[in-house]
Write a protein that holds these residues in place. Structure first.
Motif: not given
Lengths: 646, 646
Positions: B28-34, B50-54, B310-323
């Protein structure tokens, strides 16, 4: 295939084809030119080079095979090095190695080798087809392409570590040889050297095994490549002795490796052998390997001698008189059969049926029988150059993408250089058919680099890969059909390149069933299970001979080298009698090991004497008959083996 | 060796070392950016990377091994390709393949792979350590270096022959990988292509397996090399997305291959993992392979998450919460013993005694245990880079010139890539000692490219070459001493890299006598002859278990793989009882074949049931215990095998 047949199996011609009346320049003939140190060096070396060309021609004609073209192209360079440059600590060797007849002619003229050896090229105990360190003057074993610069690095390192002055190293490479990745792999590290010791010289004669380098796999801008790999590049006319001198006399000022690109003419010294004399429509060069015809020999010898005499006159030296010699007549197997033409037919038929079949080759189109395929199927023939790893990896993705690649080379190269790539392909579960010609210990002329007697080992441990070695020409078609149409996985077809005696037992020995052999003869005294046509013939001859002494053999010919139907063998073998396996391969890792293990696991060996016959030491170079005898694989030796276990 | 031990056997760590509390970004975390296709592409791809690095960090930490450094260095490029460039017919793959964790993270985020697979890196049935075509999104099997460009040529050719639009091909290579000759071999032919389809990108992160590329084997002027080999060269900052775009968007105007040299930072994205953060005196990079420590994992995850937010904030996207996820605890063999430190000691002792000993290595100094040798003997250590053919040919002439070369790599590479060179050395009759670590089916994490289970085949058919596989750390010294001091010919020492349980039976099992094993346990029910420490432990465990059921095994540990003293075995085996061989290798061409054949020839098998256990199919990738079980080589399976033949 017309004329091509004459030279399409150069290594397989068992004896000379140049007639029986030859001539050479005896040791004495070289004294005047060697003693003429006051002569202009270029004049002296040019004369010497022509004289050793004369003897090279003799050696190859006598041996019935050998590489004239590149011996001739390199001899001005090699002669200059030996007469003008090399000091005691220096080393010279050829990385490609197949120009050894020319080198031997130099070595014998300079007494580095006993002179009498010129009569023993490619003979047992004589001069091997490719260099061997057991031979005086040979610095290292070469013949497998691409290793020369790596070897130079090892020598230099050893000298450094031993704290000795190792002198300079001069390494000759081919130009086709530059298609091998190891050349570039070795240059990456060589570029760091700043010791002024390494000079490598490309004998850039433009023609590789089959045809022109730029048609096979164009090398592009060679000078730019060597420069980018950190060498100082010197490009010269490789027949201009002043230019050779300038190129090899001094190391690079900064000590880095020197790459001399020597533009040479293949066959240099004999007008009609020079590649520049090829007709515009002539695709294949005729003097890469193999013996000249009687007419070609005579013309070439006359032309060289006339030139030598003219040079002697000019130099004020006595003209040499060749020593005529009558040599043994040509020997060929009686009623000979050849396997490669049958393969040509088989792959043509297959490719006509199946548009997915793609043939890949590594600069051996003449020897692997693919010229008709190339002519008929155009784009479905892929000439990869001398680049076996690249070829096999390409085959892998061809297969992944739906094609059926059939990959060709000599077995000695095909099953070794790219063995990691072959395994990689196998892990993808695709089908690739590997076809290796020149398999086995014969032809024995070329020497151990070319005598493929370990291909079963390197082609083992490849899941689903089946090794098939047809017993006769008639089995080649069925074997290829099985590999293409019936077997799911990959396979290796192990083919014999030399002609062998046609035997009726092998002509119609029934359908090929995986794991099963063919009972060629029945007898109660012992069972011989034999692989390869050459040894099947020897085994049958042994059986004939023993029958006269009351020993009756069961002879089973076996085309499946790593698939064994133990139950079938249990029935086919002579009851309770000794079992001997006979293979054209090292016994370690070979067919005998597969058979005996399978029979043991199936409980089919109780109380039976078992012996495995095959290669156990590095193969000798020589005439086929004498080498088979030497390794105990001719009919007489096989008969003796049988008697020893009875 | 201090800290180095922690990561000197990266593939051998059986489970995670990063603690049990990890976290990942769910699908789910990837939906907003995709979905944010209106975003600036560079901004979107950078965030995605950066998300896939995580998730890559999670996968490697969980698996306990895997290559973080080069996954991270390549992920800006790979993310750009997947999000902005690749169309359905296009192909992307990594030639080096060990950056697969990063690629899998991309594939799972994009639903090319089922997302759940991120929990199954290097697990049986999950994501193999190196790419396998059985895995969705994998274009071809890679992991054996240098094959990528050849493979691209095969794909393109297949497309052409099939008359289909195959699209563009993007191949990622390493920079250390460019030391392999096949890269250059394949480029010679690639230069002739003018189809605009091939772009290869060098992930030029400057650090190969051990340390900096320019310290291992400097590549020199890469741009000049590619240009000389006929490519259009584009050099970029491999983390500058605009530059990546410019480099990959369009083919060369004339259609020839494009070589993108992407200057990248190994470990990019996590400050302390970036190679540019290495201390000036730090010689070895710590994050090439192997799992991070718990602290490193936590710091890296926190740092990546902060950046992502920080990147999400800058992009106006919701910040993902890791599971968060609690994973299974680390498993290590009880009372573990390791072989490589014993080897280090052995070669140090040997080299102190004998000044002729030279150690050669192919960029695996950490894994082959040679750092102390390098430190102590300086010039007698030769770092060859990832250039096994060059290394082995150098060893050959070192030996010819009086040295005693000891040649190191992983068995999977050492015994395959240079097998023709090894044979060439053997034909010279010299002594070279080949030492292969990472032998056998375990570690199973890296996958089939690294699981060396066919080295006995490729090291067979080498006259006088003896294969020795020590049964425990204590045998490593004697084995090396035998190879150096007693044996005349060459030898191959087959070493295990993973830790294995120390068993008292293996600790003091008597002197090593060529051809003879060690009776580890006596029993009348059946004989197990076992090779390799890992399987010896399993066999002894099986014997323990069977003893409880009244089945008493004779267990013979055997360090000599291709030398058999049949008379000794005849005495040592349980009388008349079944014989089972157990080997860490394919049964085809393996030890069992050698043993059974030798016993059959010696008449030592009458009436005996014989079974050979080992590998028969391509090895699975997974955790060591599950893969041993999968292939029927764990203690429980061995016990079942024994019962089945009784």
């Amino acid at each position: 295939m017309g004329e091509q047949v004459t030279y399409s199996l150069p290594e397989s011609v068992e004896a000379n084809t140049a007639g029986n009346q030859l001539a050479y320049l005896a040791e004495d003939c070289f004294r005047p030119v060697l003693g003429a140190t006051a002569l202009d060096p270029a004049q002296r070396v040019a004369l010497f080079a022509q004289m050793v060309r004369y003897n090279t021609l003799y050696m190859v004609a006598r041996a019935g095979s050998g590489h004239l073209g590149s011996s001739f192209s390199s001899l001005d360079i090699v002669s200059w090095l030996y007469l003008q440059v090399l000091r005691p600590n220096d080393r010279y060797y050829s990385s490609k190695g197949h120009d050894s007849p020319g080198l031997y002619a130099v070595h014998t003229a300079l007494a580095i080798q006993p002179f009498e050896r010129i009569h023993q090229l490619r003979r047992l105990g004589g001069l091997p087809g490719h260099p061997d360190v057991g031979s005086p003057g040979a610095v290292t074993n070469t013949g497998s392409l691409g290793m020369g610069i790596s070897k130079a690095k090892g020598f230099m390192l050893a000298d450094d570590l031993a704290g000795r002055d190792g002198g300079r190293l001069f390494v000759l490479t081919g130009d086709g040889e530059l298609q091998e990745g190891q050349i570039w792999e070795s240059l990456i590290g060589a570029a760091r050297l700043r010791n002024g010791r390494l000079t490598f010289i490309v004998d850039h004669n433009k023609v590789q095994s089959d045809t022109f380098v730029d048609k096979v796999s164009d090398l592009g801008d060679l000078a730019a490549k060597f420069a980018a790999f950190g060498c100082e590049v010197r490009r010269i006319d490789g027949h201009d002795l002043a230019a050779i001198r300038a190129a090899v006399e001094t190391p690079a000022a900064d000590g880095r490796p020197v790459a001399v690109i020597a533009d040479t003419i293949k066959g240099r010294g004999v007008s009609f052998m020079e590649h520049t004399a090829m007709a515009p429509d002539q695709e294949y060069y005729r003097f890469h390997s193999g013996a000249p015809t009687p007419e070609d020999y005579r013309r070439a010898a006359d032309e060289l001698l006339a030139d030598i005499r003219a040079r002697c006159l000019e130099a004020g030296l006595p003209a040499p008189t060749p020593t005529p010699i009558t040599i043994e007549p040509v020997r060929q197997p009686v009623d000979a059969e050849r396997m490669i033409p049958a393969y040509t037919e088989a792959i043509l038929n297959a490719a006509r049926r199946d548009g997915r079949i793609v043939a890949l080759d590594a600069d051996l189109v003449l020897d692997t029988g693919l010229i008709p395929f190339k002519n008929e199927f155009g784009a479905r023939f892929v000439e990869c150059g001398i680049a076996e790893q690249d070829m096999v990896s390409q085959a892998g993705t061809l297969a992944l993408a739906g094609m059926v690649p059939v990959v060709h080379s000599f077995s000695c190269f095909l099953t070794t250089r790219p063995t990691e790539q072959i395994y990689n392909n196998c892990t993808e579960g695709t089908k690739v058919v590997y076809v290796g010609s020149l398999s086995g210990v014969v032809p024995a002329g070329p020497g151990h680099s070319h005598q493929s007697v370990r291909d079963m080992t390197t082609m083992s441990g490849l899941p689903d890969l089946v090794i098939v070695e047809p017993l006769c020409a008639d089995q080649v078609g069925p074997a290829l059909r099985w590999a293409l149409d019936e077997h799911k996985g990959s396979s290796f077809l192990r083919l014999t390149s030399i002609p062998y005696t046609r035997r009726p037992e092998l002509q119609d020995c029934g359908p090929m069933v995986p794991g099963r052999g063919h009972v060629l003869r029945r007898g109660a005294s012992a069972t011989l299970v034999v692989t390869s046509p050459v040894l099947a013939v020897e085994a049958l001859k042994a059986a004939d001979a023993l029958a006269g002494r009351g020993v009756e053999l069961t002879v089973i010919g076996m085309p499946w080298l790593n698939r064994i139907d133990a139950a079938w063998f249990g029935e086919a073998m002579a009851t309770g009698a000794p079992l001997l396996t006979v293979e054209n391969h090292y016994v370690e890792g070979g067919f005998g090991m597969h058979l005996v293990t399978a029979l043991a696991e199936a409980g089919r060996l109780p109380g039976r004497t078992v012996r495995r016959l095959g290669m156990t030491v590095v193969p000798a170079s020589g005439r086929n008959d004498e080498v088979l005898r030497h390794h105990g694989l001719d009919a007489a030796s096989l008969a003796e083996h049988v008697l020893s276990v009875l």
